[in-house]
Design a protein around this motif. Sequence first.
Motif, PDB file in Angstrom:
ATOM      1  N   SER A 227       0.822  -1.211   0.000  1.00  0.00           N
ATOM      2  CA  SER A 227       0.000   0.000   0.000  1.00  0.00           C
ATOM      3  C   SER A 227       0.859   1.265   0.000  1.00  0.00           C
ATOM      4  N   ILE A 228       2.051   1.179   0.560  1.00  0.00           N
ATOM      5  CA  ILE A 228       2.957   2.334   0.617  1.00  0.00           C
ATOM      6  C   ILE A 228       3.374   2.752  -0.788  1.00  0.00           C
ATOM      7  N   THR A 229       3.641   1.771  -1.652  1.00  0.00           N
ATOM      8  CA  THR A 229       4.086   2.090  -3.019  1.00  0.00           C
ATOM      9  C   THR A 229       2.923   2.191  -4.000  1.00  0.00           C
ATOM     10  N   ARG A 230       1.827   1.506  -3.735  1.00  0.00           N
ATOM     11  CA  ARG A 230       0.641   1.615  -4.595  1.00  0.00           C
ATOM     12  C   ARG A 230       0.057   3.034  -4.549  1.00  0.00           C
ATOM     13  N   SER A 231      -0.044   3.574  -3.342  1.00  0.00           N
ATOM     14  CA  SER A 231      -0.799   4.807  -3.144  1.00  0.00           C
ATOM     15  C   SER A 231       0.048   6.038  -2.847  1.00  0.00           C
ATOM     16  N   TYR A 232       1.350   5.859  -2.600  1.00  0.00           N
ATOM     17  CA  TYR A 232       2.152   7.010  -2.173  1.00  0.00           C
ATOM     18  C   TYR A 232       3.505   7.066  -2.876  1.00  0.00           C
ATOM     19  N   LEU A 233       4.424   6.198  -2.521  1.00  0.00           N
ATOM     20  CA  LEU A 233       5.786   6.224  -3.093  1.00  0.00           C
ATOM     21  C   LEU A 233       5.803   5.365  -4.362  1.00  0.00           C
ATOM     22  N   LYS A 234       5.174   5.867  -5.415  1.00  0.00           N
ATOM     23  CA  LYS A 234       4.879   5.053  -6.591  1.00  0.00           C
ATOM     24  C   LYS A 234       6.107   4.703  -7.430  1.00  0.00           C
ATOM     25  N   LYS A 235       7.204   5.412  -7.264  1.00  0.00           N
ATOM     26  CA  LYS A 235       8.399   5.081  -8.043  1.00  0.00           C
ATOM     27  C   LYS A 235       8.986   3.728  -7.635  1.00  0.00           C
ATOM     28  N   PHE A 236       8.587   3.242  -6.457  1.00  0.00           N
ATOM     29  CA  PHE A 236       9.060   1.935  -5.994  1.00  0.00           C
ATOM     30  C   PHE A 236       8.052   0.822  -6.273  1.00  0.00           C
ATOM     31  N   ASN A 237       6.881   1.187  -6.828  1.00  0.00           N
ATOM     32  CA  ASN A 237       5.792   0.224  -6.980  1.00  0.00           C
ATOM     33  C   ASN A 237       6.130  -0.900  -7.957  1.00  0.00           C
ATOM     34  N   GLY A 238       6.815  -0.562  -9.058  1.00  0.00           N
ATOM     35  CA  GLY A 238       7.142  -1.571 -10.061  1.00  0.00           C
ATOM     36  C   GLY A 238       7.965  -2.712  -9.502  1.00  0.00           C
ATOM     37  N   VAL A 239       9.000  -2.378  -8.744  1.00  0.00           N
ATOM     38  CA  VAL A 239       9.871  -3.425  -8.171  1.00  0.00           C
ATOM     39  C   VAL A 239       9.094  -4.269  -7.169  1.00  0.00           C
ATOM     40  N   MET A 240       8.265  -3.629  -6.357  1.00  0.00           N
ATOM     41  CA  MET A 240       7.472  -4.379  -5.373  1.00  0.00           C
ATOM     42  C   MET A 240       6.554  -5.396  -6.057  1.00  0.00           C
ATOM     43  N   GLN A 241       5.959  -4.992  -7.169  1.00  0.00           N
ATOM     44  CA  GLN A 241       5.063  -5.900  -7.891  1.00  0.00           C
ATOM     45  C   GLN A 241       5.841  -7.000  -8.617  1.00  0.00           C
ATOM     46  N   ILE A 242       6.994  -6.642  -9.163  1.00  0.00           N
ATOM     47  CA  ILE A 242       7.823  -7.621  -9.876  1.00  0.00           C
ATOM     48  C   ILE A 242       8.344  -8.695  -8.925  1.00  0.00           C
ATOM     49  N   ILE A 243       8.671  -8.302  -7.700  1.00  0.00           N
ATOM     50  CA  ILE A 243       9.115  -9.288  -6.699  1.00  0.00           C
ATOM     51  C   ILE A 243       8.051 -10.373  -6.536  1.00  0.00           C
ATOM     52  N   TYR A 244       6.810  -9.943  -6.437  1.00  0.00           N
ATOM     53  CA  TYR A 244       5.696 -10.885  -6.276  1.00  0.00           C
ATOM     54  C   TYR A 244       5.524 -11.745  -7.529  1.00  0.00           C
ATOM     55  N   ALA A 245       5.550 -11.081  -8.696  1.00  0.00           N
ATOM     56  CA  ALA A 245       5.301 -11.787  -9.960  1.00  0.00           C
ATOM     57  C   ALA A 245       6.382 -12.821 -10.259  1.00  0.00           C
ATOM     58  N   LEU A 246       7.635 -12.435 -10.115  1.00  0.00           N
ATOM     59  CA  LEU A 246       8.735 -13.358 -10.416  1.00  0.00           C
ATOM     60  C   LEU A 246       8.757 -14.541  -9.452  1.00  0.00           C
ATOM     61  N   SER A 247       8.494 -14.264  -8.182  1.00  0.00           N
ATOM     62  CA  SER A 247       8.450 -15.356  -7.195  1.00  0.00           C
ATOM     63  C   SER A 247       7.405 -16.391  -7.583  1.00  0.00           C
ATOM     64  N   SER A 248       6.221 -15.900  -7.999  1.00  0.00           N
ATOM     65  CA  SER A 248       5.126 -16.810  -8.370  1.00  0.00           C
ATOM     66  C   SER A 248       5.422 -17.566  -9.657  1.00  0.00           C
ATOM     67  N   SER A 249       5.844 -16.826 -10.684  1.00  0.00           N
ATOM     68  CA  SER A 249       5.978 -17.438 -12.009  1.00  0.00           C
ATOM     69  C   SER A 249       7.168 -18.386 -12.120  1.00  0.00           C
ATOM     70  N   ILE A 250       8.222 -18.123 -11.363  1.00  0.00           N
ATOM     71  CA  ILE A 250       9.418 -18.977 -11.443  1.00  0.00           C
ATOM     72  C   ILE A 250       9.376 -20.102 -10.417  1.00  0.00           C
ATOM     73  N   LEU A 251       9.097 -19.748  -9.171  1.00  0.00           N
ATOM     74  CA  LEU A 251       9.204 -20.737  -8.091  1.00  0.00           C
ATOM     75  C   LEU A 251       8.035 -21.724  -8.051  1.00  0.00           C
ATOM     76  N   THR A 252       6.836 -21.294  -8.505  1.00  0.00           N
ATOM     77  CA  THR A 252       5.691 -22.209  -8.448  1.00  0.00           C
ATOM     78  C   THR A 252       5.888 -23.438  -9.347  1.00  0.00           C
ATOM     79  N   PRO A 253       6.204 -23.280 -10.633  1.00  0.00           N
ATOM     80  CA  PRO A 253       6.443 -24.486 -11.454  1.00  0.00           C
ATOM     81  C   PRO A 253       7.598 -25.342 -10.933  1.00  0.00           C
ATOM     82  N   VAL A 254       8.658 -24.668 -10.457  1.00  0.00           N
ATOM     83  CA  VAL A 254       9.805 -25.413  -9.913  1.00  0.00           C
ATOM     84  C   VAL A 254       9.386 -26.212  -8.695  1.00  0.00           C
ATOM     85  N   GLY A 255       8.650 -25.556  -7.774  1.00  0.00           N
ATOM     86  CA  GLY A 255       8.196 -26.237  -6.562  1.00  0.00           C
ATOM     87  C   GLY A 255       7.272 -27.396  -6.862  1.00  0.00           C
TER      88      GLY A 255
END
Length: 444
Positions: free
Chosen positions: A373-401
Motif C-alpha cells: 500500500s505504501i508504493t501503490r498509493s504514495y511512493l509510486k516510483k518503488f511500486n514496479g519493483v514491489m510488484q515484480i518481486i511478487y510476480a517473479l516469485s510466483s511465475s518462477i518458483l511455483t512451477p519449480v516447486g
Amino acid sequence: MLKTKKELRKMFFDNFLGTIADNLVEANWALVMAWYPNVAYAEKSLTMFAVTDTLWVVLSCAYYAVRTALVSNLPAYMVNKSADKASKPLKNALYLVYLILTPPALISFIFAGELLSSLGVSQELLALYVPYWRICVATIFLACPSQMLITSYLKATFRTRQAMLLDHATTWTMAIGSFLALWVFGWGANGMMIACFLANIIPLIYFLIAKPCPNFFKNGFEIDIKWIKKLWLNTKWEIIRRLAPRIAAIFTTSSLLHLSPSFVSARYWIYTIGAFLEGVVDASASLANVDVSYNSKLVLKTQMEVYQNNKFIWRLALKFFIILTVSIGFSAPIWVNIISNDSAVKNAILNPMILILFAIEVGSKIRYYILLSITRSYLKKFNGVMQIIYALSSSILTPVGIFIFLKTFNLGLTSVFATTAIVGFLQFFLSEIYLRKQKIKVGF
C-alpha cells in the motif's frame, strides 16, 4: 485529518464482512452442486468449476487491477473536492477495464473448446464445459466490471457500509438463484451461472437508482487520456502481479488434473474454505490503500506519518487472522462430512500440514499487501519493483516447486501448499528487504 483507530476498525470489519459475501458465493456454489442427487453429474461439475475457475481468475485480472488502481488514486484526488468530481476517474476506470478485457474475452469465448482442451479436458466432456465457460465469459465481460468498480468507488470514498451491503445483496441473490436454477428448475450448471450473471448487475441497478456519484450521467463521457494514463501506471503492475500466480495456477491445475481429478476438487474446496482467511488479506489491503492514498494529500510533517496507520491495520488483521485460522482448524472435523463424500477432499481438509502451509501463505500475503500500500498509493516510483518481486516469485518458483514436490517426491496435494507457502514467505520477505534498502522506514 487522519482517521482514528475506531474509524479504521469499523472500515476493516465492513471490508471483511463484504469479503464474506464473496466467500459465501464460493462455498454456496460448491455446496449447491455437491449435495445434488445426481452424484455423477455433481462430481463432473465440481471438477469443471475448479478448471474454469482457473481461467476465470485470469480474465478477472482486468477489472481487479483497475479496481485497485482506482482505490489507490481516488481518495487522494477527492480531498477537498465535491462528490460529483469523482465521475471522471470512475468513468475512465471503466473505459480502461474494457480496453484491457475485450481482446482476451473475445478469444476465450470464440476458442473456448481449444482453450479447455489445452488444460487437459477430455473431448467427451467439452460438450459440458464449453457452454458453461462461455456463460462465464459473458458474466465476466458484461456484469462483473460495473459490480467491482461501483463497490470499490464506495470504499474509496469511505462508504464501506454501503459497499458491504451491496456485496451481500449480490451474494444472497446469487445463492438463492443458483439453488433455484439447479434444484427447482433443473437448469444445471449453466443455469447457476446465469443466476450469477443476473446477481452481478445489482450494484449497477443501485447505482442507477440511488445515484451515489452525483451528475455521473449529466457530465457526459468525460474521456480523459490523462486519467487513463494515471490509472494505467498502477494497473500495468497490478496485471503483471496478478497474472503471474494465475498462470502458475493453470500449470498447477493441469498437473493435478492429469494426476487425479479428485486432487483438483480437493484443492478447489480448500481454497473455497480458505477464502475466509483470504478475506482478511482483502480487507486489510483495501483499507491500507485507501488510508495511505487519503493521507498522502494531507499536510503531514514526515513521510512516515502518511502510512503510520499501517501498524494498527497489520496488528488488527494478524490477530483476526489467527483467530479465524484456529477456528477453522478445530471445527474442520465437524463440517467436513457435510461438504463432500470424496475421501481425497476429506483427507486434504483434515491434513494439519496443509492447513499450516496454507496459513503461512495467507499470513505472508497480509504483510506483503500492507507493505505494498505504501508504493501503490504514495511512493509510486518503488511500486514496479514491489510488484515484480511478487510476480517473479510466483511465475518462477511455483512451477519449480510443483515439479520438485509433486513430480519428484510424489507428495500429492501437500506439494501444492508447500510451494505456495514458500513463495508467499519469500514475497513479503524480499519486499521488506527492498523497502528497507531504499531507506523507507516501514514502522511496523
